[in-house]
Design a protein around this motif. Sequence first.
Motif, mmCIF file in Angstrom:
data_model
loop_
_atom_site.group_PDB
_atom_site.id
_atom_site.type_symbol
_atom_site.label_atom_id
_atom_site.label_comp_id
_atom_site.label_asym_id
_atom_site.label_seq_id
_atom_site.Cartn_x
_atom_site.Cartn_y
_atom_site.Cartn_z
ATOM 1 N N ASP A 102 12.342 -35.002 -37.332
ATOM 2 C CA ASP A 102 13.545 -35.757 -36.840
ATOM 3 C C ASP A 102 14.688 -34.964 -36.732
ATOM 4 O O ASP A 102 15.650 -35.090 -35.854
ATOM 5 C CB ASP A 102 13.803 -36.756 -37.787
ATOM 6 C CG ASP A 102 12.822 -38.047 -37.572
ATOM 7 O OD1 ASP A 102 11.975 -38.066 -36.750
ATOM 8 O OD2 ASP A 102 12.496 -38.862 -38.534
ATOM 9 N N ALA A 155 14.480 -32.727 -33.746
ATOM 10 C CA ALA A 155 14.427 -33.532 -32.478
ATOM 11 C C ALA A 155 16.099 -33.830 -32.233
ATOM 12 O O ALA A 155 16.620 -33.750 -30.977
ATOM 13 C CB ALA A 155 13.709 -34.839 -32.696
ATOM 14 N N ALA A 156 16.582 -33.906 -33.340
ATOM 15 C CA ALA A 156 18.267 -34.058 -33.436
ATOM 16 C C ALA A 156 18.768 -32.683 -32.790
ATOM 17 O O ALA A 156 19.862 -32.989 -32.062
ATOM 18 C CB ALA A 156 18.855 -34.609 -34.545
ATOM 19 N N ALA A 216 18.013 -32.588 -29.248
ATOM 20 C CA ALA A 216 18.761 -33.661 -28.513
ATOM 21 C C ALA A 216 20.275 -33.096 -27.973
ATOM 22 O O ALA A 216 20.710 -33.395 -26.923
ATOM 23 C CB ALA A 216 18.767 -35.089 -29.065
ATOM 24 N N GLU A 264 16.442 -34.893 -24.396
ATOM 25 C CA GLU A 264 16.450 -36.196 -25.044
ATOM 26 C C GLU A 264 15.026 -36.530 -25.483
ATOM 27 O O GLU A 264 14.194 -36.473 -24.769
ATOM 28 C CB GLU A 264 16.736 -37.443 -23.789
ATOM 29 C CG GLU A 264 18.013 -37.452 -23.545
ATOM 30 C CD GLU A 264 18.308 -38.900 -22.471
ATOM 31 O OE1 GLU A 264 17.564 -39.922 -22.560
ATOM 32 O OE2 GLU A 264 18.919 -38.634 -21.202
ATOM 33 N N THR A 265 14.877 -36.621 -26.841
ATOM 34 C CA THR A 265 13.844 -36.574 -27.491
ATOM 35 C C THR A 265 13.855 -37.376 -28.954
ATOM 36 O O THR A 265 15.108 -37.683 -29.459
ATOM 37 C CB THR A 265 13.090 -35.078 -27.649
ATOM 38 O OG1 THR A 265 11.678 -35.454 -28.338
ATOM 39 C CG2 THR A 265 13.797 -34.360 -28.754
ATOM 40 N N SER A 266 12.771 -37.393 -29.636
ATOM 41 C CA SER A 266 12.813 -37.993 -30.855
ATOM 42 C C SER A 266 11.763 -37.311 -31.681
ATOM 43 O O SER A 266 10.702 -36.749 -30.888
ATOM 44 C CB SER A 266 12.536 -39.658 -31.024
ATOM 45 O OG SER A 266 11.500 -40.044 -30.372
ATOM 46 N N GLY A 267 11.711 -37.536 -33.098
ATOM 47 C CA GLY A 267 10.689 -36.777 -33.735
ATOM 48 C C GLY A 267 9.223 -37.308 -33.502
ATOM 49 O O GLY A 267 8.193 -36.538 -33.638
ATOM 50 N N GLU A 268 8.956 -38.407 -32.831
ATOM 51 C CA GLU A 268 7.747 -38.834 -32.372
ATOM 52 C C GLU A 268 7.079 -37.942 -31.267
ATOM 53 O O GLU A 268 6.033 -38.150 -30.947
ATOM 54 C CB GLU A 268 7.666 -40.193 -32.308
ATOM 55 C CG GLU A 268 8.493 -40.895 -30.873
ATOM 56 C CD GLU A 268 8.339 -42.562 -31.095
ATOM 57 O OE1 GLU A 268 7.663 -43.228 -30.620
ATOM 58 O OE2 GLU A 268 9.426 -42.959 -31.688
ATOM 59 N N HIS A 269 8.146 -37.491 -30.506
ATOM 60 C CA HIS A 269 7.650 -36.512 -29.361
ATOM 61 C C HIS A 269 7.601 -35.054 -29.763
ATOM 62 O O HIS A 269 7.624 -34.278 -28.661
ATOM 63 C CB HIS A 269 8.341 -37.023 -28.205
ATOM 64 C CG HIS A 269 8.418 -38.400 -27.529
ATOM 65 N ND1 HIS A 269 9.544 -39.173 -27.378
ATOM 66 C CD2 HIS A 269 7.580 -39.018 -27.561
ATOM 67 C CE1 HIS A 269 9.280 -40.256 -26.975
ATOM 68 N NE2 HIS A 269 7.984 -40.465 -27.039
#
Length: 253
Positions: free
Chosen positions: A22, A25-26, A29, A34-39
Amino acid sequence: EAMTNRAAFQYADSWGFRPLRDQLAAMMAADGIETSGEHLIITQGAQQGIDLTARLMLNPGDGLVVEAPTYLGALAAFNQYEPTYYEVRMQADGMDLVALKKILMTHRVKMIYTVPDFQNPTGAVMSLEKRRALVRLANQFDVLILEDGPYRFLRYEGPTLPPVKAFDTEGRVVFLGSMSKILSPSLRLGWLIADPEIMAGIEALKGAADVESSALIQRAVSQYLSRVDFPAHLAQLCKTYRQKRDVMLDALH
């Protein structure tokens, strides 16, 4: 808390420590992806990301475009999968896209490997227009782009350009990041960002390759990121390296 700490010494999962994912990912970003920890999946340095992507995508004989010259470690990883190489020469503003388009029009290409920021070994930076155009070409010819970005955060002057992945509209850019150049090489901590379809394959291969990256190292880096002003750390790195570069240039002159 004792239970959480104990978990640091047990098997976790191939994806990596979720709080660290996470945090990274931040960070990405804020950098335009544009992403999040799950990607995002944690790898043994960006080098493993190169290997896993190649293993997933390349069969013997598949067309692979590389910049000429390019990072030797990437070629070492690619060689295992016996691709057909197509070299595209470097220009001051990144790879020669006219030459790339000719290759794409005349040969079957599966993947393009690029180091758009401070390319290894030329140091060239791909221009904004070429970043957009590269994604357009990949969309047009149905090709995957492997974007290797270990040097992105080490800019000494001029405006930062968005990663190629920032212009990805069809989920065909895989982005690789690394702590090697901005924290410590011996951590062997990198990350890979990809769309779900590709990521499922990457995660399966990661589990087969080494089960998981060190949970202990990941937690240590996560704690570090939560307690330290990382942008200030990067700014200090750039200042130090800028001075070293200037000393080198003066010596060369």
